[in-house]
Design a protein around this motif. Sequence first.
Motif, PDB file in Angstrom:
ATOM      1  N   ILE A  57      11.303 -19.658   7.898  1.00 27.35           N
ATOM      2  CA  ILE A  57      11.001 -19.678   6.453  1.00 27.35           C
ATOM      3  C   ILE A  57      11.256 -18.321   5.790  1.00 27.35           C
ATOM      4  O   ILE A  57      11.107 -18.183   4.585  1.00 27.35           O
ATOM      5  CB  ILE A  57       9.550 -20.143   6.147  1.00 27.35           C
ATOM      6  N   PHE A  58      11.636 -17.303   6.584  1.00 25.90           N
ATOM      7  CA  PHE A  58      11.913 -15.981   6.015  1.00 25.90           C
ATOM      8  C   PHE A  58      13.414 -15.770   5.850  1.00 25.90           C
ATOM      9  O   PHE A  58      14.210 -16.351   6.579  1.00 25.90           O
ATOM     10  CB  PHE A  58      11.327 -14.886   6.917  1.00 25.90           C
ATOM     11  N   THR A  91      11.769  -7.818   1.507  1.00 24.61           N
ATOM     12  CA  THR A  91      10.440  -8.356   1.837  1.00 24.61           C
ATOM     13  C   THR A  91       9.540  -7.227   2.351  1.00 24.61           C
ATOM     14  O   THR A  91       8.390  -7.098   1.930  1.00 24.61           O
ATOM     15  CB  THR A  91      10.565  -9.453   2.921  1.00 24.61           C
ATOM     16  N   LYS A 103       8.427  -4.816  -0.420  1.00 26.45           N
ATOM     17  CA  LYS A 103       7.325  -5.345  -1.224  1.00 26.45           C
ATOM     18  C   LYS A 103       6.006  -5.352  -0.445  1.00 26.45           C
ATOM     19  O   LYS A 103       4.943  -5.116  -1.013  1.00 26.45           O
ATOM     20  CB  LYS A 103       7.647  -6.774  -1.675  1.00 26.45           C
ATOM     21  N   GLN A 104       6.097  -5.675   0.834  1.00 30.01           N
ATOM     22  CA  GLN A 104       4.869  -5.728   1.640  1.00 30.01           C
ATOM     23  C   GLN A 104       4.261  -4.327   1.785  1.00 30.01           C
ATOM     24  O   GLN A 104       3.046  -4.180   1.787  1.00 30.01           O
ATOM     25  CB  GLN A 104       5.161  -6.347   3.009  1.00 30.01           C
ATOM     26  N   TYR A 159       2.341  -2.274  -5.792  1.00 29.49           N
ATOM     27  CA  TYR A 159       2.897  -3.621  -5.961  1.00 29.49           C
ATOM     28  C   TYR A 159       2.762  -4.066  -7.420  1.00 29.49           C
ATOM     29  O   TYR A 159       3.731  -4.503  -8.045  1.00 29.49           O
ATOM     30  CB  TYR A 159       2.211  -4.626  -5.019  1.00 29.49           C
ATOM     31  N   HIS A 164       3.385 -17.851  -2.703  1.00 30.02           N
ATOM     32  CA  HIS A 164       3.672 -18.474  -1.402  1.00 30.02           C
ATOM     33  C   HIS A 164       3.876 -19.983  -1.499  1.00 30.02           C
ATOM     34  O   HIS A 164       4.230 -20.612  -0.514  1.00 30.02           O
ATOM     35  CB  HIS A 164       2.560 -18.160  -0.396  1.00 30.02           C
ATOM     36  N   PHE A 168       6.808 -21.998  -0.028  1.00 32.12           N
ATOM     37  CA  PHE A 168       6.947 -22.077   1.429  1.00 32.12           C
ATOM     38  C   PHE A 168       5.855 -22.968   2.010  1.00 32.12           C
ATOM     39  O   PHE A 168       4.738 -22.978   1.509  1.00 32.12           O
ATOM     40  CB  PHE A 168       6.849 -20.668   2.039  1.00 32.12           C
ATOM     41  N   TRP A 221       1.160 -15.607  11.690  1.00 36.76           N
ATOM     42  CA  TRP A 221       1.260 -14.411  10.830  1.00 36.76           C
ATOM     43  C   TRP A 221       0.264 -13.350  11.291  1.00 36.76           C
ATOM     44  O   TRP A 221       0.600 -12.193  11.478  1.00 36.76           O
ATOM     45  CB  TRP A 221       0.996 -14.820   9.376  1.00 36.76           C
ATOM     46  N   ALA A 241      -4.750 -14.607   4.865  1.00 34.83           N
ATOM     47  CA  ALA A 241      -3.802 -15.543   5.489  1.00 34.83           C
ATOM     48  C   ALA A 241      -4.318 -16.984   5.366  1.00 34.83           C
ATOM     49  O   ALA A 241      -3.567 -17.898   5.029  1.00 34.83           O
ATOM     50  CB  ALA A 241      -3.575 -15.174   6.951  1.00 34.83           C
TER      51      ALA A 241
HETATM   52  C1  HEM Z   1       6.226 -13.015   0.774  1.00 36.55           C
HETATM   53  C2  HEM Z   1       5.271 -16.124   4.332  1.00 36.55           C
HETATM   54  C3  HEM Z   1       0.706 -14.515   4.507  1.00 36.55           C
HETATM   55  C4  HEM Z   1       1.918 -10.976   1.459  1.00 36.55           C
HETATM   56  C5  HEM Z   1       6.344 -14.015   1.706  1.00 36.55           C
HETATM   57  C6  HEM Z   1       7.538 -14.807   1.920  1.00 36.55           C
HETATM   58  C7  HEM Z   1       7.267 -15.680   2.911  1.00 36.55           C
HETATM   59  C8  HEM Z   1       5.904 -15.445   3.346  1.00 36.55           C
HETATM   60  C9  HEM Z   1       8.207 -16.734   3.499  1.00 36.55           C
HETATM   61  C10 HEM Z   1       8.849 -14.665   1.133  1.00 36.55           C
HETATM   62  C11 HEM Z   1       9.702 -13.619   1.758  1.00 36.55           C
HETATM   63  C12 HEM Z   1      10.880 -13.279   0.876  1.00 36.55           C
HETATM   64  O1  HEM Z   1      11.561 -14.213   0.401  1.00 36.55           O
HETATM   65  O2  HEM Z   1      11.128 -12.092   0.661  1.00 36.55           O
HETATM   66  C13 HEM Z   1       3.935 -15.976   4.687  1.00 36.55           C
HETATM   67  C14 HEM Z   1       3.231 -16.792   5.658  1.00 36.55           C
HETATM   68  C15 HEM Z   1       1.950 -16.366   5.693  1.00 36.55           C
HETATM   69  C16 HEM Z   1       1.836 -15.258   4.743  1.00 36.55           C
HETATM   70  C17 HEM Z   1       3.821 -17.913   6.509  1.00 36.55           C
HETATM   71  C18 HEM Z   1       0.856 -16.964   6.551  1.00 36.55           C
HETATM   72  C19 HEM Z   1      -0.368 -17.143   6.101  1.00 36.55           C
HETATM   73  C20 HEM Z   1       0.653 -13.380   3.746  1.00 36.55           C
HETATM   74  C21 HEM Z   1      -0.487 -12.500   3.647  1.00 36.55           C
HETATM   75  C22 HEM Z   1      -0.144 -11.511   2.796  1.00 36.55           C
HETATM   76  C23 HEM Z   1       1.211 -11.763   2.346  1.00 36.55           C
HETATM   77  C24 HEM Z   1      -1.798 -12.697   4.424  1.00 36.55           C
HETATM   78  C25 HEM Z   1      -0.921 -10.326   2.321  1.00 36.55           C
HETATM   79  C26 HEM Z   1      -1.943  -9.814   2.973  1.00 36.55           C
HETATM   80  C27 HEM Z   1       3.172 -11.243   0.983  1.00 36.55           C
HETATM   81  C28 HEM Z   1       3.828 -10.471  -0.049  1.00 36.55           C
HETATM   82  C29 HEM Z   1       5.075 -11.071  -0.260  1.00 36.55           C
HETATM   83  C30 HEM Z   1       5.156 -12.191   0.667  1.00 36.55           C
HETATM   84  C31 HEM Z   1       3.261  -9.264  -0.782  1.00 36.55           C
HETATM   85  C32 HEM Z   1       6.134 -10.648  -1.282  1.00 36.55           C
HETATM   86  C33 HEM Z   1       5.883 -11.424  -2.572  1.00 36.55           C
HETATM   87  C34 HEM Z   1       6.960 -11.134  -3.589  1.00 36.55           C
HETATM   88  O3  HEM Z   1       8.040 -11.712  -3.484  1.00 36.55           O
HETATM   89  O4  HEM Z   1       6.719 -10.325  -4.477  1.00 36.55           O
HETATM   90  N1  HEM Z   1       5.374 -14.417   2.593  1.00 36.55           N
HETATM   91  N2  HEM Z   1       3.067 -15.067   4.148  1.00 36.55           N
HETATM   92  N3  HEM Z   1       1.667 -12.900   2.943  1.00 36.55           N
HETATM   93  N4  HEM Z   1       3.989 -12.256   1.385  1.00 36.55           N
HETATM   94 FE1  HEM Z   1       3.543 -13.651   2.745  1.00 36.55          FE
END
Ligand code: HEM
Length: 127
Positions: free
Chosen positions: A35-36, A43, A46-47, A61, A74, A77, A87, A116
């Motif tokens: 999914i990524f 990515t 941003k993280q 951010y 999210h 996805f 994760w 999460a």
């Molecule tokens: C973006 C999956 C949990 C923070 C994303 C993306 C995916 C994803 C697929 C898009 C990546 C991209 O296209 O660049 C997941 C999955 C999680 C999860 C499967 C399981 C629970 C989290 C958690 C956090 C987080 C716990 C923060 C503590 C972020 C951030 C982005 C992001 C900041 C970038 C958002 C943006 O586009 O501005 N995540 N994520 N994610 N995720 Fe997660």
Amino acid sequence: QEQQTLFDYIGETKLHQLVDAFYARVQEHPDLAPIFPDDLTETARKQKQFLTQFFGGPPLYTEEHGHPMLRARHMPFTITPVRASAWVFCMEEAMEDTGIEEEVQEHMLERLTLTARHMINSPDPDG
Ligand code: HEM
């Protein structure tokens, strides 16, 4: 200085190392990789911004992207309980990779695990 934040403890260099180690793990994880995007440069960038503010550092951010609205961001996805655990597992491994001390790990993981869980938007396929 009144209060040490988790960001103060870890520091920017280690936090960035953590995020890079994390996405290296994600890229290898069979439940997450699909999914990524293949290129995780943006990515990871941003993280790094997000986790800086999440752990009490400057709001990098929000300054660039506005309100995080993480759950909404999210929604495109499929995030199942299995993926949420994966994760957190990758994050735990990345903390070991980066050599973050146990006590700090526990605090970070506690907060990340809650977030999460909050991202889950779909049941596991086989219940
Ligand atoms: C973006 C999956 C949990 C923070 C994303 C993306 C995916 C994803 C697929 C898009 C990546 C991209 O296209 O660049 C997941 C999955 C999680 C999860 C499967 C399981 C629970 C989290 C958690 C956090 C987080 C716990 C923060 C503590 C972020 C951030 C982005 C992001 C900041 C970038 C958002 C943006 O586009 O501005 N995540 N994520 N994610 N995720 Fe997660």
